[in-house]
Design a protein around this motif. Structure first.
Motif, PDB file in Angstrom:
ATOM      1  N   SER A 182     -42.362  50.991 -55.008  1.00  0.00           N
ATOM      2  CA  SER A 182     -41.000  52.142 -54.816  1.00  0.00           C
ATOM      3  C   SER A 182     -40.737  52.525 -56.684  1.00  0.00           C
ATOM      4  O   SER A 182     -39.994  54.110 -56.537  1.00  0.00           O
ATOM      5  CB  SER A 182     -39.845  51.916 -53.730  1.00  0.00           C
ATOM      6  N   GLY A 183     -41.218  52.142 -57.181  1.00  0.00           N
ATOM      7  CA  GLY A 183     -40.647  52.473 -58.601  1.00  0.00           C
ATOM      8  C   GLY A 183     -39.730  51.612 -59.065  1.00  0.00           C
ATOM      9  O   GLY A 183     -38.916  51.980 -59.800  1.00  0.00           O
ATOM     10  N   CYS A 184     -38.487  51.593 -58.266  1.00  0.00           N
ATOM     11  CA  CYS A 184     -37.653  50.660 -58.809  1.00  0.00           C
ATOM     12  C   CYS A 184     -37.465  50.037 -59.833  1.00  0.00           C
ATOM     13  O   CYS A 184     -36.161  50.513 -60.421  1.00  0.00           O
ATOM     14  CB  CYS A 184     -36.348  50.077 -57.378  1.00  0.00           C
ATOM     15  N   LEU A 185     -37.938  49.192 -59.957  1.00  0.00           N
ATOM     16  CA  LEU A 185     -37.590  48.403 -61.417  1.00  0.00           C
ATOM     17  C   LEU A 185     -38.524  49.380 -62.727  1.00  0.00           C
ATOM     18  O   LEU A 185     -37.141  48.954 -63.639  1.00  0.00           O
ATOM     19  CB  LEU A 185     -38.243  47.157 -61.333  1.00  0.00           C
ATOM     20  N   ALA A 186     -39.237  49.726 -62.343  1.00  0.00           N
ATOM     21  CA  ALA A 186     -39.630  50.537 -63.310  1.00  0.00           C
ATOM     22  C   ALA A 186     -38.714  52.093 -63.621  1.00  0.00           C
ATOM     23  O   ALA A 186     -38.168  51.967 -65.477  1.00  0.00           O
ATOM     24  CB  ALA A 186     -40.719  51.490 -63.278  1.00  0.00           C
ATOM     25  N   ILE A 187     -38.188  51.979 -62.909  1.00  0.00           N
ATOM     26  CA  ILE A 187     -36.797  53.326 -63.493  1.00  0.00           C
ATOM     27  C   ILE A 187     -35.382  52.330 -63.929  1.00  0.00           C
ATOM     28  O   ILE A 187     -35.157  53.027 -65.201  1.00  0.00           O
ATOM     29  CB  ILE A 187     -36.398  53.637 -62.108  1.00  0.00           C
ATOM     30  N   GLN A 188     -35.235  51.365 -63.377  1.00  0.00           N
ATOM     31  CA  GLN A 188     -34.166  50.850 -64.026  1.00  0.00           C
ATOM     32  C   GLN A 188     -33.999  49.944 -65.371  1.00  0.00           C
ATOM     33  O   GLN A 188     -33.822  50.092 -66.606  1.00  0.00           O
ATOM     34  CB  GLN A 188     -34.232  49.520 -62.802  1.00  0.00           C
ATOM     35  N   ILE A 189     -35.761  50.314 -65.663  1.00  0.00           N
ATOM     36  CA  ILE A 189     -36.395  49.444 -67.477  1.00  0.00           C
ATOM     37  C   ILE A 189     -36.057  50.451 -67.925  1.00  0.00           C
ATOM     38  O   ILE A 189     -35.681  50.571 -68.910  1.00  0.00           O
ATOM     39  CB  ILE A 189     -37.580  49.147 -67.006  1.00  0.00           C
ATOM     40  N   ALA A 190     -36.149  51.726 -67.326  1.00  0.00           N
ATOM     41  CA  ALA A 190     -36.341  53.195 -67.843  1.00  0.00           C
ATOM     42  C   ALA A 190     -34.401  53.020 -68.230  1.00  0.00           C
ATOM     43  O   ALA A 190     -34.120  53.564 -69.760  1.00  0.00           O
ATOM     44  CB  ALA A 190     -37.097  54.077 -67.695  1.00  0.00           C
ATOM     45  N   ASP A 191     -33.562  52.168 -68.305  1.00  0.00           N
ATOM     46  CA  ASP A 191     -32.166  53.302 -67.905  1.00  0.00           C
ATOM     47  C   ASP A 191     -31.676  51.970 -69.283  1.00  0.00           C
ATOM     48  O   ASP A 191     -30.849  52.540 -70.085  1.00  0.00           O
ATOM     49  CB  ASP A 191     -31.359  53.272 -66.639  1.00  0.00           C
ATOM     50  N   HIS A 192     -31.760  51.086 -68.707  1.00  0.00           N
ATOM     51  CA  HIS A 192     -31.587  49.600 -69.730  1.00  0.00           C
ATOM     52  C   HIS A 192     -31.885  49.923 -70.771  1.00  0.00           C
ATOM     53  O   HIS A 192     -31.996  49.593 -72.293  1.00  0.00           O
ATOM     54  CB  HIS A 192     -31.924  48.408 -68.881  1.00  0.00           C
ATOM     55  N   ALA A 211     -43.336  55.509 -54.818  1.00  0.00           N
ATOM     56  CA  ALA A 211     -42.750  55.291 -56.646  1.00  0.00           C
ATOM     57  C   ALA A 211     -42.211  57.146 -57.577  1.00  0.00           C
ATOM     58  O   ALA A 211     -41.563  57.554 -58.379  1.00  0.00           O
ATOM     59  CB  ALA A 211     -43.681  54.638 -57.566  1.00  0.00           C
ATOM     60  N   ALA A 212     -43.232  57.950 -56.935  1.00  0.00           N
ATOM     61  CA  ALA A 212     -43.368  59.024 -57.681  1.00  0.00           C
ATOM     62  C   ALA A 212     -41.817  60.285 -57.450  1.00  0.00           C
ATOM     63  O   ALA A 212     -41.236  61.181 -58.029  1.00  0.00           O
ATOM     64  CB  ALA A 212     -44.356  60.047 -58.033  1.00  0.00           C
ATOM     65  N   VAL A 213     -41.689  59.923 -56.037  1.00  0.00           N
ATOM     66  CA  VAL A 213     -40.430  60.548 -55.442  1.00  0.00           C
ATOM     67  C   VAL A 213     -39.593  60.087 -56.317  1.00  0.00           C
ATOM     68  O   VAL A 213     -38.471  60.833 -56.800  1.00  0.00           O
ATOM     69  CB  VAL A 213     -40.631  60.522 -53.650  1.00  0.00           C
ATOM     70  N   ASN A 214     -39.144  58.741 -56.430  1.00  0.00           N
ATOM     71  CA  ASN A 214     -38.564  57.982 -56.955  1.00  0.00           C
ATOM     72  C   ASN A 214     -38.299  58.466 -58.400  1.00  0.00           C
ATOM     73  O   ASN A 214     -36.625  58.840 -59.412  1.00  0.00           O
ATOM     74  CB  ASN A 214     -38.116  56.600 -56.567  1.00  0.00           C
ATOM     75  N   VAL A 215     -39.392  58.281 -58.776  1.00  0.00           N
ATOM     76  CA  VAL A 215     -39.181  58.586 -60.657  1.00  0.00           C
ATOM     77  C   VAL A 215     -38.705  60.831 -61.243  1.00  0.00           C
ATOM     78  O   VAL A 215     -38.119  60.754 -62.493  1.00  0.00           O
ATOM     79  CB  VAL A 215     -40.477  59.043 -61.354  1.00  0.00           C
ATOM     80  N   GLU A 216     -39.050  61.454 -59.928  1.00  0.00           N
ATOM     81  CA  GLU A 216     -38.972  62.536 -59.969  1.00  0.00           C
ATOM     82  C   GLU A 216     -37.508  62.744 -59.931  1.00  0.00           C
ATOM     83  O   GLU A 216     -36.471  63.525 -60.553  1.00  0.00           O
ATOM     84  CB  GLU A 216     -39.329  63.092 -59.254  1.00  0.00           C
TER      85      GLU A 216
END
Length: 340
Positions: A182-192, A211-216
């Motif tokens: 779902s991209g959940c870890l990639a998104i949190q990596i970008a935040d941290h 994942a594209a939905v969540n990244v957007e």
């Protein structure tokens, strides 16, 4: 409420794998899917009889208990799962139930909630798929049956817990999330790690669409790059941080999973006879894709003993998580190469 909901889901899922033999025995003693579900007329009666949030909550808990549901995707009991499902469907704060218990539902609201309760009971659909929402800490993500429900411990270790190996967040310029789902870890990596460009890889095109939905949703299109490939295949360049929550359930356990898990993509669960196929490939190639002093962080479920037996030469560092210290390992590039 949300924190408790998410934590319990993580713990229950992994505890299930540890106690698989007991679970198998328990499941063998239960009726086949649907045989112990309540008669449909109970839901018909509910439409005309239930008035308040309290009424619907009681009804949902009764039905969940009666059906013998398995809770492993966000909660560990019928009450918490029913409360979450009701609050989400009624667009109420997920951490505030008490003030609304005696509120009278509109007929359309009652119908919407009971429809989801009925699907949870009769189809054994995980609640995250019913609400199209999953939480990891303070982060929420869109999910559907194209991706596994997020429940990795890796998210707990990003940022400050990695400070002994990554002194400053700004030192991470490139990061890689293998098996992103779902991209959940990639998104949190970008935040941290605000200076990081993140490559998020998955073999499933369906997963990458989610994942594209969540990244957007998080406005990270310029920083999170979604890549359709199998692990490291075709990737270029090196990374300061590589994380992965790969498939790690062994074949015997996959065959014995409760019905709720059968709604998830099988590709995201099993990884060969011993559950380590993906992890072996990651260990084989990771050093080539890590910068000097780069960090590899991988979750492997309850496979610690098998992994250490297979790689006695690697100095795995097992990091403490809310579920214990045996689920996620860390290795540096130099450790992978035998240089320290």
């Amino acid at each position: 409420f949300v924190g408790t909901f998410v934590y319990n889901g993580l713990f229950v899922c992994l505890t299930f794998l540890l106690t698989m033999n007991n679970t198998i025995s328990s499941l063998q003693g239960q009726p086949e899917n649907g045989q112990n579900a309540p008669q449909p007329n109970l839901f018909n009666e509910a439409q005309g009889s239930l008035k308040t949030v309290r009424d619907v909550l009681r009804f949902a808990v009764s039905r969940f208990n009666e059906a013998g549901l398995f809770f492993g995707h966000g909660s560990d009991n019928a009450h918490d799962e029913a409360a979450y499902l009701i609050l989400h469907t009624l667009h109420l704060p997920l951490d505030t139930l008490e003030p609304y218990l005696d509120a009278v539902l509109l007929p359309s609201e009652r119908e919407a909630v009971l429809a989801l309760v009925q699907r949870r009971v009769e189809e054994r659909v995980p609640v995250a798929y019913l609400t199209n929402q999953a939480w990891q800490g303070d982060y929420d993500f869109y999910v559907d049956e194209r991706v596994i429900v997020p429940r990795s411990f890796v998210y707990e270790l990003l940022g400050e817990p990695l400070a002994p190996w990554i002194e400053y967040p700004e030192l991470v310029h490139r990061a890689l999330d293998l098996c992103t789902g779902s991209g959940c870890l990639a998104i949190q990596i970008a935040d941290h790690y605000p200076a990081a460009q993140v490559d998020a890889v998955d073999i499933s095109l369906d997963a990458l669409e989610v994942a594209a939905v969540n990244v957007e949703d998080y406005g990270l299109q310029e920083r999170v790059n979604l890549i359709h490939t199998d692990l490291f295949e075709g990737l270029e360049g090196t990374y300061d941080l590589i994380v992965s929550n790969p498939p790690y359930v062994d074949a015997e356990s996959v065959a014995a999973l409760p019905d709720e898990y059968l709604h998830e993509p099988e590709l995201a669960l099993g990884s060969g006879e011993d559950g380590l196929d993906a992890t072996r490939e990651i260990l084989l190639q990771a050093a080539k894709f890590l910068n000097p002093q780069g960090v590899l962080l991988v979750e492997i479920g309850h496979n610690r003993d098998a992994l250490e037996a297979a790689y006695p030469e690697l100095p795995f560092m097992w990091l403490e998580t809310s579920g214990g210290d045996g689920f996620v390992f860390l290795l540096t590039r130099e450790q992978l190469l035998g240089q320290e």
